[in-house]
Design a protein around this motif. Structure first.
Motif, PDB file in Angstrom:
ATOM      1  N   PHE A  32      17.470  35.959   7.299  1.00 17.67           N
ATOM      2  CA  PHE A  32      18.844  35.956   7.814  1.00 17.67           C
ATOM      3  C   PHE A  32      18.862  36.727   9.138  1.00 17.67           C
ATOM      4  CE2 PHE A  32      20.908  35.561   3.337  1.00 17.67           C
ATOM      5  CZ  PHE A  32      20.367  34.290   3.213  1.00 17.67           C
ATOM      6  N   GLU A  33      18.464  36.025  10.206  1.00 18.88           N
ATOM      7  CA  GLU A  33      18.451  36.591  11.553  1.00 18.88           C
ATOM      8  C   GLU A  33      19.398  35.797  12.445  1.00 18.88           C
ATOM      9  OE1 GLU A  33      13.956  38.522  11.618  1.00 18.88           O
ATOM     10  OE2 GLU A  33      14.337  36.709  12.783  1.00 18.88           O
ATOM     11  N   GLY A  34      19.522  36.209  13.702  1.00 16.09           N
ATOM     12  CA  GLY A  34      20.509  35.662  14.628  1.00 16.09           C
ATOM     13  C   GLY A  34      20.690  34.154  14.605  1.00 16.09           C
ATOM     14  N   PRO A  35      19.612  33.353  14.693  1.00 14.08           N
ATOM     15  CA  PRO A  35      19.788  31.902  14.715  1.00 14.08           C
ATOM     16  C   PRO A  35      20.348  31.304  13.433  1.00 14.08           C
ATOM     17  CG  PRO A  35      17.703  32.521  15.712  1.00 14.08           C
ATOM     18  CD  PRO A  35      18.245  33.755  15.061  1.00 14.08           C
ATOM     19  N   ALA A  36      20.404  32.095  12.363  1.00 11.88           N
ATOM     20  CA  ALA A  36      21.020  31.616  11.122  1.00 11.88           C
ATOM     21  C   ALA A  36      22.522  31.853  11.104  1.00 11.88           C
ATOM     22  CB  ALA A  36      20.375  32.300   9.915  1.00 11.88           C
ATOM     23  N   ALA A  37      23.023  32.615  12.070  1.00  9.30           N
ATOM     24  CA  ALA A  37      24.436  32.985  12.081  1.00  9.30           C
ATOM     25  C   ALA A  37      25.393  31.788  12.063  1.00  9.30           C
ATOM     26  CB  ALA A  37      24.726  33.885  13.291  1.00  9.30           C
ATOM     27  N   ALA A 238      27.541  21.490  12.671  1.00 12.71           N
ATOM     28  CA  ALA A 238      27.856  21.379  14.099  1.00 12.71           C
ATOM     29  C   ALA A 238      29.029  22.280  14.471  1.00 12.71           C
ATOM     30  CB  ALA A 238      28.175  19.927  14.451  1.00 12.71           C
ATOM     31  N   ALA A 239      30.043  22.337  13.606  1.00 13.91           N
ATOM     32  CA  ALA A 239      31.196  23.191  13.875  1.00 13.91           C
ATOM     33  C   ALA A 239      30.792  24.666  13.870  1.00 13.91           C
ATOM     34  CB  ALA A 239      32.286  22.928  12.837  1.00 13.91           C
ATOM     35  N   GLY A 240      29.874  25.032  12.981  1.00 13.32           N
ATOM     36  CA  GLY A 240      29.393  26.418  12.949  1.00 13.32           C
ATOM     37  C   GLY A 240      28.660  26.789  14.226  1.00 13.32           C
ATOM     38  N   TRP A 241      27.839  25.867  14.746  1.00 10.98           N
ATOM     39  CA  TRP A 241      27.153  26.132  16.013  1.00 10.98           C
ATOM     40  C   TRP A 241      28.144  26.191  17.172  1.00 10.98           C
ATOM     41  CZ3 TRP A 241      22.631  27.957  17.440  1.00 10.98           C
ATOM     42  CH2 TRP A 241      21.578  27.955  16.511  1.00 10.98           C
ATOM     43  N   LYS A 242      29.135  25.329  17.138  1.00  8.79           N
ATOM     44  CA  LYS A 242      30.154  25.348  18.194  1.00  8.79           C
ATOM     45  C   LYS A 242      30.890  26.683  18.189  1.00  8.79           C
ATOM     46  CE  LYS A 242      33.972  22.554  20.027  1.00  8.79           C
ATOM     47  NZ  LYS A 242      34.778  21.307  19.832  1.00  8.79           N
ATOM     48  N   ASP A 243      31.213  27.193  17.005  1.00  5.47           N
ATOM     49  CA  ASP A 243      31.864  28.503  16.892  1.00  5.47           C
ATOM     50  C   ASP A 243      30.962  29.609  17.420  1.00  5.47           C
ATOM     51  OD1 ASP A 243      34.022  27.248  15.718  1.00  5.47           O
ATOM     52  OD2 ASP A 243      33.541  27.886  13.672  1.00  5.47           O
ATOM     53  N   ALA A 244      29.677  29.537  17.072  1.00  6.30           N
ATOM     54  CA  ALA A 244      28.738  30.579  17.497  1.00  6.30           C
ATOM     55  C   ALA A 244      28.568  30.590  19.004  1.00  6.30           C
ATOM     56  CB  ALA A 244      27.389  30.370  16.805  1.00  6.30           C
ATOM     57  N   ILE A 245      28.578  29.416  19.615  1.00  7.88           N
ATOM     58  CA  ILE A 245      28.465  29.328  21.071  1.00  7.88           C
ATOM     59  C   ILE A 245      29.695  29.930  21.738  1.00  7.88           C
ATOM     60  CG2 ILE A 245      28.402  27.689  23.004  1.00  7.88           C
ATOM     61  CD1 ILE A 245      26.706  25.874  21.078  1.00  7.88           C
ATOM     62  N   ALA A 246      30.861  29.664  21.157  1.00  9.67           N
ATOM     63  CA  ALA A 246      32.112  30.171  21.731  1.00  9.67           C
ATOM     64  C   ALA A 246      32.284  31.670  21.509  1.00  9.67           C
ATOM     65  CB  ALA A 246      33.298  29.417  21.135  1.00  9.67           C
ATOM     66  N   ARG A 270      19.404  37.658  19.767  1.00  5.70           N
ATOM     67  CA  ARG A 270      18.511  36.626  19.236  1.00  5.70           C
ATOM     68  C   ARG A 270      19.250  35.290  19.121  1.00  5.70           C
ATOM     69  NH1 ARG A 270      14.042  38.350  16.393  1.00  5.70           N
ATOM     70  NH2 ARG A 270      15.162  40.106  15.478  1.00  5.70           N
ATOM     71  N   LEU A 271      20.477  35.361  18.640  1.00  5.62           N
ATOM     72  CA  LEU A 271      21.313  34.158  18.555  1.00  5.62           C
ATOM     73  C   LEU A 271      21.536  33.565  19.937  1.00  5.62           C
ATOM     74  CD1 LEU A 271      23.305  32.147  17.271  1.00  5.62           C
ATOM     75  CD2 LEU A 271      25.051  33.953  17.383  1.00  5.62           C
ATOM     76  N   GLN A 272      21.850  34.411  20.925  1.00  8.65           N
ATOM     77  CA  GLN A 272      22.131  33.920  22.270  1.00  8.65           C
ATOM     78  C   GLN A 272      20.895  33.269  22.884  1.00  8.65           C
ATOM     79  OE1 GLN A 272      25.446  34.258  23.685  1.00  8.65           O
ATOM     80  NE2 GLN A 272      24.509  32.551  24.793  1.00  8.65           N
ATOM     81  N   LEU A 273      19.722  33.843  22.619  1.00 11.34           N
ATOM     82  CA  LEU A 273      18.483  33.245  23.119  1.00 11.34           C
ATOM     83  C   LEU A 273      18.292  31.843  22.540  1.00 11.34           C
ATOM     84  CD1 LEU A 273      15.938  36.227  23.000  1.00 11.34           C
ATOM     85  CD2 LEU A 273      16.735  35.033  25.043  1.00 11.34           C
ATOM     86  N   SER A 274      18.573  31.676  21.244  1.00 16.82           N
ATOM     87  CA  SER A 274      18.401  30.364  20.622  1.00 16.82           C
ATOM     88  C   SER A 274      19.410  29.366  21.182  1.00 16.82           C
ATOM     89  CB  SER A 274      18.534  30.471  19.095  1.00 16.82           C
ATOM     90  OG  SER A 274      19.855  30.753  18.699  1.00 16.82           O
TER      91      SER A 274
END
Length: 333
Positions: A32-37, A238-246, A270-274
């Motif tokens: 459970f690291e950043g890219p899993a957020a 996809a909605a979760g990734w869209k939220d994470a980007i925003a 780490r999330l931002q890098l991914s």
């Protein structure tokens, strides 16, 4: 016997789904690291619930880990390296598993080195020790990277290492470089106190490797019986990734709630890098998130042939389908 076991497991899962259609266990590739957020954001922001799903996320032990879990029906959906899936299906023809949504359009496969130990370019690996965990997705693609860059494997000392010891060994100078996912190994080294200006990240995709990365995979028997559940799951992802980007901070908070020991600032980086390196690419901006380019997928199979001898004739249609995606993919903005 293998196929009978698969059918029995899938039958049990389908029976469970029939009784409680909201359950959708999801096998991750890693901790459970950043890219899993984004997946936890999809839970907390109600996207899975809106699709009528109750999703329980389970951590994994490497980018190959989820493939047999999904193939045997233990999980209906998972997250895994598509290149490893290609090889798995060649070795297990007819196994009921396929990729249905590409997440890492640009894969994070990388060689991470230390400049102070003389590693900044692919050519610098000659005469040095490379630490590589055998189940690592990046290590699995290293022979392609070596072939594309004319590296003599005989001149590189490869030391098998465990995932927990990989970055510490590089931090201590016991190896000069390691294979890993760019966003994971880089920030693990930072956490261990290695100066950022001493870390070199050699992203394989920037050096001739035209592969895709990790994708959502499904059990094909489960998907055939429950197509709307799969479509709803992918839309929620996809909605979760869209939220994470925003709002990366909010998505990271969802992650830290499940992993209180995590360093929130580090995992947000780490999330931002991914997001920046692997998910939001020129291709996904122009063509949508989740689908693949057929010509590139075909070329990636040709690259796999450079270092892997197929037992059966490769067929891209066995490895990826867009049947559960909307036309044009998902928008990320």
């Amino acid at each position: 016997m293998f196929h009978r076991a698969i059918l029995a497991a899938v039958g049990l899962l389908a029976a469970t789904a029939a009784g409680a259609e909201t359950d959708m266990p999801f096998a991750l590739d890693w901790k459970f690291e950043g890219p899993a957020a984004p997946y936890f954001a999809a839970i907390d922001n109600g996207h899975f619930a809106d699709a009528g799903l109750a999703v329980e996320i389970t951590a994994g032990q490497g980018s190959l880990d989820a493939i047999p879990k999904v193939a045997t029906g233990a999980f209906p959906v998972g997250f895994a390296d598509i290149n490893s899936l290609v090889k798995f299906l060649d070795q297990n023809p007819g196994a009921p598993v396929i990729a249905v949504m590409m997440i890492y359009d640009k894969p994070p496969f990388a060689v991470i080195g230390r400049k102070s130990l003389g590693v900044e370019t692919p050519a610098d690996l000659a005469g040095k020790v490379l630490g590589a965990p055998p189940p690592d997705g990046a290590w699995a693609q290293f022979p392609i990277f070596a072939a594309e860059n004319g590296l003599d494997m005989g001149k590189i000392t490869v030391e098998p290492v465990g995932f927990p010891t990989r970055e510490p060994m590089l931090a201590e100078g016991k190896v000069a470089s390691i294979t890993g996912f760019s966003f994971s190994s880089y920030l693990n080294l930072v956490r261990l106190g290695v100066p950022e200006d001493d870390i070199s990240t050699i992203l394989m995709a920037d050096y001739g490797v035209d592969l895709y990365g990790n994708a959502i995979i499904v059990n094909t028997d489960f998907a055939a019986a429950n197509p709307e559940l799969v479509k709803g799951f992918l839309a929620a992802v996809a909605a979760g990734w869209k939220d994470a980007i925003a709002d990366p901070a909010a998505a990271t908070a969802s992650l830290v709630e499940r992993n209180p020991a995590a360093d929130a600032e580090l995992e947000q980086r780490r999330l931002q890098l991914s997001i920046d390196d692997n998910v939001v690419t020129d291709w996904t901006k122009a063509n949508g998130f989740g689908d693949v380019d057929d010509a590139r997928l075909a070329n990636s199979i040709e690259q796999i042939k450079l270092t892997y001898e197929f037992t059966n004739a490769p067929d891209a249609g066995l490895y990826f389908t867009d049947a559960y995606l909307p036309e044009g993919g998902f928008p990320l903005e």
